[in-house]
Write a protein that holds these residues in place. Structure first.
Motif, PDB file in Angstrom:
ATOM      1  N   TYR A 113      12.212  73.960  62.084  1.00  0.00           N
ATOM      2  CA  TYR A 113      11.354  73.353  63.001  1.00  0.00           C
ATOM      3  C   TYR A 113      12.276  72.145  64.199  1.00  0.00           C
ATOM      4  CZ  TYR A 113      11.278  68.943  60.102  1.00  0.00           C
ATOM      5  OH  TYR A 113      11.350  68.240  59.250  1.00  0.00           O
ATOM      6  N   LYS A 114      12.227  72.011  65.285  1.00  0.00           N
ATOM      7  CA  LYS A 114      13.113  71.180  65.842  1.00  0.00           C
ATOM      8  C   LYS A 114      12.695  69.678  65.599  1.00  0.00           C
ATOM      9  CE  LYS A 114      14.121  70.219  70.963  1.00  0.00           C
ATOM     10  NZ  LYS A 114      15.559  69.896  70.711  1.00  0.00           N
ATOM     11  N   ASN A 115      14.095  69.225  64.795  1.00  0.00           N
ATOM     12  CA  ASN A 115      13.682  67.697  64.275  1.00  0.00           C
ATOM     13  C   ASN A 115      14.104  66.471  65.196  1.00  0.00           C
ATOM     14  OD1 ASN A 115      13.231  65.848  62.234  1.00  0.00           O
ATOM     15  ND2 ASN A 115      14.832  66.823  60.821  1.00  0.00           N
ATOM     16  N   ASP A 116      13.341  66.516  66.128  1.00  0.00           N
ATOM     17  CA  ASP A 116      13.535  65.155  67.056  1.00  0.00           C
ATOM     18  C   ASP A 116      12.266  64.130  66.831  1.00  0.00           C
ATOM     19  OD1 ASP A 116      15.870  66.194  68.233  1.00  0.00           O
ATOM     20  OD2 ASP A 116      14.676  67.143  70.216  1.00  0.00           O
ATOM     21  N   ARG A 117      12.536  63.150  66.421  1.00  0.00           N
ATOM     22  CA  ARG A 117      11.604  61.871  66.193  1.00  0.00           C
ATOM     23  C   ARG A 117      12.056  60.914  67.289  1.00  0.00           C
ATOM     24  NH1 ARG A 117      10.685  62.807  59.781  1.00  0.00           N
ATOM     25  NH2 ARG A 117      11.293  64.886  59.740  1.00  0.00           N
ATOM     26  N   ASN A 118      10.837  60.006  67.187  1.00  0.00           N
ATOM     27  CA  ASN A 118      11.127  58.728  68.056  1.00  0.00           C
ATOM     28  C   ASN A 118      10.046  57.737  67.820  1.00  0.00           C
ATOM     29  OD1 ASN A 118       9.146  58.222  70.462  1.00  0.00           O
ATOM     30  ND2 ASN A 118       9.706  60.443  70.494  1.00  0.00           N
ATOM     31  N   GLY A 119      10.206  56.613  67.920  1.00  0.00           N
ATOM     32  CA  GLY A 119       9.205  55.459  67.653  1.00  0.00           C
ATOM     33  C   GLY A 119       9.636  54.311  68.208  1.00  0.00           C
ATOM     34  N   ALA A 166      23.282  64.271  62.922  1.00  0.00           N
ATOM     35  CA  ALA A 166      22.168  63.525  63.388  1.00  0.00           C
ATOM     36  C   ALA A 166      22.662  62.716  64.196  1.00  0.00           C
ATOM     37  CB  ALA A 166      21.583  62.945  62.106  1.00  0.00           C
ATOM     38  N   LEU A 167      21.846  62.129  65.433  1.00  0.00           N
ATOM     39  CA  LEU A 167      22.126  61.243  66.158  1.00  0.00           C
ATOM     40  C   LEU A 167      20.707  60.337  66.469  1.00  0.00           C
ATOM     41  CD1 LEU A 167      24.090  60.098  68.630  1.00  0.00           C
ATOM     42  CD2 LEU A 167      22.828  61.681  70.131  1.00  0.00           C
ATOM     43  N   ARG A 168      21.336  58.830  66.354  1.00  0.00           N
ATOM     44  CA  ARG A 168      20.000  57.919  66.682  1.00  0.00           C
ATOM     45  C   ARG A 168      20.510  57.074  67.594  1.00  0.00           C
ATOM     46  NH1 ARG A 168      19.685  59.642  61.977  1.00  0.00           N
ATOM     47  NH2 ARG A 168      21.575  58.686  61.335  1.00  0.00           N
ATOM     48  N   LEU A 169      19.576  56.791  68.767  1.00  0.00           N
ATOM     49  CA  LEU A 169      19.835  55.939  69.806  1.00  0.00           C
ATOM     50  C   LEU A 169      18.732  55.029  69.846  1.00  0.00           C
ATOM     51  CD1 LEU A 169      20.813  58.485  72.436  1.00  0.00           C
ATOM     52  CD2 LEU A 169      22.272  57.008  71.366  1.00  0.00           C
ATOM     53  N   GLU A 210      11.551  47.339  70.795  1.00  0.00           N
ATOM     54  CA  GLU A 210      12.663  47.924  70.197  1.00  0.00           C
ATOM     55  C   GLU A 210      12.044  49.539  70.502  1.00  0.00           C
ATOM     56  OE1 GLU A 210      15.051  46.673  66.955  1.00  0.00           O
ATOM     57  OE2 GLU A 210      13.940  44.657  66.880  1.00  0.00           O
ATOM     58  N   TRP A 211      13.011  50.437  70.697  1.00  0.00           N
ATOM     59  CA  TRP A 211      12.783  51.956  70.436  1.00  0.00           C
ATOM     60  C   TRP A 211      13.759  52.718  70.076  1.00  0.00           C
ATOM     61  CZ3 TRP A 211       7.672  51.956  72.033  1.00  0.00           C
ATOM     62  CH2 TRP A 211       6.939  53.124  72.076  1.00  0.00           C
ATOM     63  N   ILE A 212      13.721  53.707  69.379  1.00  0.00           N
ATOM     64  CA  ILE A 212      14.547  54.186  68.531  1.00  0.00           C
ATOM     65  C   ILE A 212      14.332  55.990  68.793  1.00  0.00           C
ATOM     66  CG2 ILE A 212      15.629  55.147  66.393  1.00  0.00           C
ATOM     67  CD1 ILE A 212      14.042  52.435  65.126  1.00  0.00           C
ATOM     68  N   TRP A 213      15.445  56.718  68.999  1.00  0.00           N
ATOM     69  CA  TRP A 213      15.093  57.972  69.227  1.00  0.00           C
ATOM     70  C   TRP A 213      16.138  58.716  68.090  1.00  0.00           C
ATOM     71  CZ3 TRP A 213      15.223  54.998  73.191  1.00  0.00           C
ATOM     72  CH2 TRP A 213      14.261  54.920  74.184  1.00  0.00           C
TER      73      TRP A 213
END
Lengths: 535, 96
Positions: free
Chosen positions: A445-451, A396-399, A421-424
């Motif tokens: 499912y492709k588990n990409d989230r952002n907010g 898992a990678l979070r940026l 602030e933004w997170i991917w």
């Protein structure tokens, strides 16, 4: 105090106190003997005024203000009003009186006896007299005769027997008190132990829920010496899940800090995750200007763990003047931690991350960090990363990116604060419940989230009216995007409008209305009220 | 992440700490140059600039001088202050 060992320091403190007592005694005797008011040694020339201006900007301006009106940015954080140096009362005072005020200070203004040389103090007097607060002209009706007050003091120069005896007995008393404390330092000494923290009480009225809320988060800080301290926060909250109410006790963080040098500290234990600015620095109820957390930092369904269990290196490095900027600073944090684990076997949560990973689920650790840059003190921009294995075959990678800007702006009579602030978050694709044995699979499912969130606040800090000055207007847009197939979490957006009233720098009443726009399902709009105290 | 990767990260951290620790032994000379650099600003200015970045600062008379020693150390780490900034701010808050 530099690197003095606490015990040696206590030993020395005794002598310092004794010495201070003698200084007080000598000073008292001298004060009686000497002329009570100093004469400006002059000359009030260009060089002295320029030097005084430099000292004023550095030491005085942040509270007294650029023009001496008592309206500097620091003034509003004090418990007392900062006097207007341009007022007729202050202008009519003598140079000697001003020198005396600077020398001795007056709570909460520091005494500048040791911080500034005698020459520097006179320079400040000269600068004030020439640029900020010129004398009321001696001929002005009602103005006091120059330096007249000084001459009316008794100048006998003698200390009476009575006064001497009184000072003597006071000194004996101080000596006795110092002796009583000798070697008796305790963990509860002011400089060794502190209970601080915050508490909140609130009321929420949404479509889905209407309830009162309460919580208290005591923070314990133990300072071992100049280099080492221990800190811990305990979160005590009331929670209701599936109709069952309970009191939640959480060890929010518990870490040992070792200050290596001016630029570096090593922290070990459970620490607040240095990802963005919100989890580490803005979440306490008396700091957060709205009573809920932005969606991507929500503790249950957010994208980043609030705290991490591991080892961290962090610090700040001044980078001096860089091009058009002054006093730049680079801040950094890097850590190795247990990291989150992937929830795979739950129909309600498959694909979400479990942040409460107190015993690591695998041999791998997560690594992460944040790099921030402050080109000027008002602006901080940063980038964060966290990477690690979250299950047998998934990384898992979070940026994240973050920026914050504060500025007191004269034309709008107040201070604005803008934050973004933004997170991917990206987790390798996994097939959950491959055989269907758990009853919800196979699910893939492709588990990409952002907010992220953007928040703007305005407080009329330069307004003359105290009631208005204590108000703060806040608006925030926050959103989180979740794959449609992911169970237990949903794409959602909030827009919140709030008004805060600051009863004290650390006591706030918040009222806000939140407009909820979920991708699916009913809008859960609502009112949020909260009182929060930092203690 | 495999074991050798963890080992290399840990080694890197240890090396960085050692390096910083060693340079800390030359602290006196380094701090002198620092003082020059930070001397553009007084403790009062650093107090408002740094503390207000996250929260409303407390008045200097909120705590005793001893307590400010502890609070400054605690907040230095949380708020990413340099050692020089911590000392300047603590001195200002304590000399009320």
């Amino acid at each position: 105090m530099g690197s003095l060992h606490p015990r040696r320091w206590r030993g020395r403190r005794r002598y310092l106190l004794l010495a201070a007592s003698f200084v007080v005694l000598a000073g008292a005797v001298q004060a009686r003997a000497a002329e009570p008011e100093r004469q400006n040694p002059g000359p009030r020339d260009e060089a002295s005024i320029r030097a005084g201006r430099a000292v004023y900007i550095k030491e005085c301006q942040s509270c007294h203000g650029r023009r001496g009106r008592g309206d500097g940015p620091g003034a509003r954080h004090l418990n007392v009003a900062v006097p207007d140096l341009t007022s007729a009362d202050v202008r009519s005072e003598t140079d000697g009186k001003w020198f005396d005020s600077i020398t001795k200070g007056s709570k909460p203004m520091p005494a500048y006896r040791r911080r500034l040389s005698e020459r520097q103090r006179w320079d400040v007097v000269n600068y004030l007299r020439s640029d900020i607060a010129p004398s009321a002209t001696p001929s002005e009706p009602g103005g006091p005769p120059p330096a007249a007050g000084a001459m009316t003091q008794p100048t006998t120069g003698a200390v009476t027997r009575e006064e001497y005896d009184r000072l003597r007995s006071e000194l004996e008393d101080v000596k006795q008190r110092v002796d009583e404390r000798r070697g008796g330092g305790s963990i509860f000494d002011d400089d060794r132990f502190l209970v601080t923290g915050y508490a909140s009480a609130g009321y929420i009225n949404r479509r889905s829920v209407s309830t009162f809320t309460a919580g208290i988060n005591p923070i314990f800080v133990f300072r071992i010496n100049d280099r080492i301290f221990v800190e811990s926060e305990v979160g005590l909250e009331l929670a209701t899940e599936d109709g069952v109410s309970s009191t939640e006790t959480n060890l929010e963080y518990a870490d040992i800090n070792f200050i290596v040098n001016d630029d570096m500290t090593v922290t070990a234990g459970k620490f607040l995750t240095p990802f963005g600015q919100f989890p580490e620095r803005l979440h306490p109820a008396w700091i957060n200007k709205l009573s809920d957390f932005p969606l991507p930092y929500n503790e249950e369904t957010g994208l980043v763990p609030f705290s991490s269990l591991g080892v961290q290196v962090r610090g700040a490095v001044p980078v001096g003047r860089l091009g058009p900027w002054s006093d730049g600073k680079v801040v950094y944090a890097a850590y190795v931690a247990n990291g989150p684990s992937l929830i795979e076997d739950s129909a309600d949560e498959a694909g979400n991350l479990n942040f409460e990973n107190f015993t690591d689920n695998n041999d791998s650790k997560a690594v992460g960090g944040r790099l921030g840059f402050l080109p000027v003190p008002e602006l901080e921009i940063g980038g964060s990363i966290q990477w690690g294995k979250v299950s047998g075959d998934a990384d898992a990678l979070r940026l994240g990116v973050d920026a914050a800007y504060q500025k007191e702006i004269q034309p709008i009579s107040g201070t604005i604060e803008a934050r973004v602030e933004w997170i991917w978050s990206s987790v390798d694709t996994v097939t959950f419940d491959e055989t269907g044995a758990a009853g919800f699979g196979p699910l893939r499912y492709k588990n990409d989230r952002n907010g992220g969130y953007a928040q703007l606040a305005y407080r009329p800090t330069l307004c003359d009216n105290r009631l208005l000055r204590n108000l703060e207007f806040v608006t925030r847009y926050d959103t989180i995007h979740v794959p449609a197939a992911a169970p237990g979490a949903a794409t959602d957006t909030h827009v919140t409008f709030g008004v805060d009233y600051w009863l004290a720098p650390n006591v706030v009443l918040k009222a806000a209305y939140q407009v909820d726009s979920p991708e699916h399902g009913p809008h859960d709009n609502g009112l949020m009220l909260q009182a929060a105290v930092g203690f | 992440m495999s074991t050798w990767r963890i080992a290399s990260v840990v080694l890197l951290v240890v090396a960085a700490v050692l390096l910083a620790g060693c340079s800390a032994s030359g602290r006196a000379t380094r701090d002198e140059s620092r003082t020059e650099m930070a001397s553009d600003k007084g403790g009062a200015q650093l107090w408002t600039e740094n503390c207000a970045r996250c929260h409303n600062p407390r008045s200097p008379d909120y705590y005793t001088p001893g307590r400010w020693t502890l609070v400054a150390q605690h907040m230095r780490v949380r708020g990413y202050l340099t050692g020089e900034e911590e000392r300047e701010i603590a001195e200002f808050l304590q000399s009320q």
